[in-house]
Design a protein around this motif. Structure first.
Motif, short mmCIF file in Angstrom:
data_model
loop_
_atom_site.label_atom_id
_atom_site.label_comp_id
_atom_site.label_asym_id
_atom_site.label_seq_id
_atom_site.Cartn_x
_atom_site.Cartn_y
_atom_site.Cartn_z
N GLY A 105 -32.79 -32.39 -25.02
CA GLY A 105 -31.40 -32.00 -24.87
C GLY A 105 -31.06 -30.58 -25.25
N SER A 106 -32.06 -29.74 -25.47
CA SER A 106 -31.77 -28.37 -25.87
C SER A 106 -31.08 -27.57 -24.77
N PRO A 107 -30.08 -26.76 -25.12
CA PRO A 107 -29.61 -25.75 -24.17
C PRO A 107 -30.71 -24.71 -23.99
N VAL A 108 -30.58 -23.88 -22.98
CA VAL A 108 -31.61 -22.88 -22.71
C VAL A 108 -30.98 -21.50 -22.54
N GLY A 109 -31.79 -20.50 -22.86
CA GLY A 109 -31.45 -19.12 -22.57
C GLY A 109 -32.63 -18.49 -21.85
N LEU A 110 -32.37 -17.79 -20.76
CA LEU A 110 -33.42 -17.15 -19.99
C LEU A 110 -33.16 -15.65 -19.92
N LEU A 111 -34.21 -14.88 -20.13
CA LEU A 111 -34.12 -13.43 -20.04
C LEU A 111 -35.06 -12.95 -18.94
N PHE A 112 -34.48 -12.34 -17.91
CA PHE A 112 -35.23 -11.77 -16.81
C PHE A 112 -35.27 -10.26 -16.98
N ILE A 113 -36.47 -9.66 -16.88
CA ILE A 113 -36.61 -8.22 -17.08
C ILE A 113 -37.37 -7.62 -15.91
N ASP A 114 -36.87 -6.51 -15.40
CA ASP A 114 -37.58 -5.70 -14.41
C ASP A 114 -38.25 -4.56 -15.18
N LEU A 115 -39.53 -4.71 -15.47
CA LEU A 115 -40.23 -3.74 -16.30
C LEU A 115 -40.54 -2.44 -15.56
N GLU A 116 -40.40 -2.45 -14.26
CA GLU A 116 -40.65 -1.23 -13.50
C GLU A 116 -39.40 -0.38 -13.34
#
Length: 212
Positions: A105-116
């Motif tokens: 039941g955990s909420p989630v956090g997502l981090l998307f990174i464009d390293l270029e």
């Protein structure tokens, strides 16, 4: 895709205290007003589906957070609709720390990174994992599918993202018509007798092995 619906942060006293200490309350409120949104926009979709990795944060029932890296080929995370993401759950180390938290039941956090190019997008929501999801067969090698019901999307300042150029995508990402290599840690003495019965590492044949 997307509307101008917003679901901004309800800043708690600890956040407000730091905003006031560093005189950032006004800009924090402005970001809340103009940049935080609950529907995935076309720009969000283009950014998310171009990524080949994401950092996933979850919290266990004991309150302990964990953060894990998830990788694949570009587009492995899909925008199903303006409020839903779907991603494959590939074979890992078998601990299921993040996915187990989601199942609990955990909420989630997502981090998307464009390293270029330096861009960042953050997504928050609730999630489920399903071994019978109808999309499962569209990702070779996926064990389950995680779906995220998005509650918040917002850009993140990219000024401190270091510039990296892609050298090689992982050979361990499952791909069609190709035998996925076996990581050599699965054949280490401490691990080999504890693997699941169906694990490819139990195959005595000559499969490619690399250390990871």
């Amino acid at each position: 895709m997307g509307t101008d619906e917003t679901t901004g942060f309800d800043y708690h006293p600890g956040q407000r205290a730091l905003q006031d200490r560093f005189d950032t309350r006004r800009i924090a409120d402005r970001i809340n007003e103009h940049l935080v949104h609950q529907a995935i926009t076309e720009d969000d979709q283009a950014f998310i589906e171009a990524r080949d990795m994401v950092f996933l944060a979850t919290v266990g029932p004991d309150g302990q957070p964990t953060c894990s890296y998830k990788g694949g080929d570009p587009g492995f995370i899909r925008v199903v609709d303006e409020h839903t993401l779907a991603m494959p759950c590939y074979d890992g180390n078998g601990m299921f720390l993040s996915l187990g938290n989601v199942a609990a039941g955990s909420p989630v956090g997502l981090l998307f990174i464009d390293l270029e190019n330096g861009g960042r997008t953050r997504v928050e929501g609730t999630a489920t994992v399903d071994a019978d999801d109808p999309l499962l067969g569209t990702w070779p090698g996926a064990l389950m599918v995680m779906r995220v019901q998005v509650t918040r999307v917002f850009p993140n300042c990219g000024r401190y993202v270091h510039h990296y150029a892609l050298v090689e995508r992982s050979t361990f990402v499952p791909r069609p018509k190709r035998v996925t290599p076996v990581p050599s840690w699965k054949r280490a003495d401490w691990a080999v007798d504890a693997l699941p019965a169906h694990d490819p590492a139990n195959d005595p044949g000559d499969r490619p092995v690399r250390w990871r």
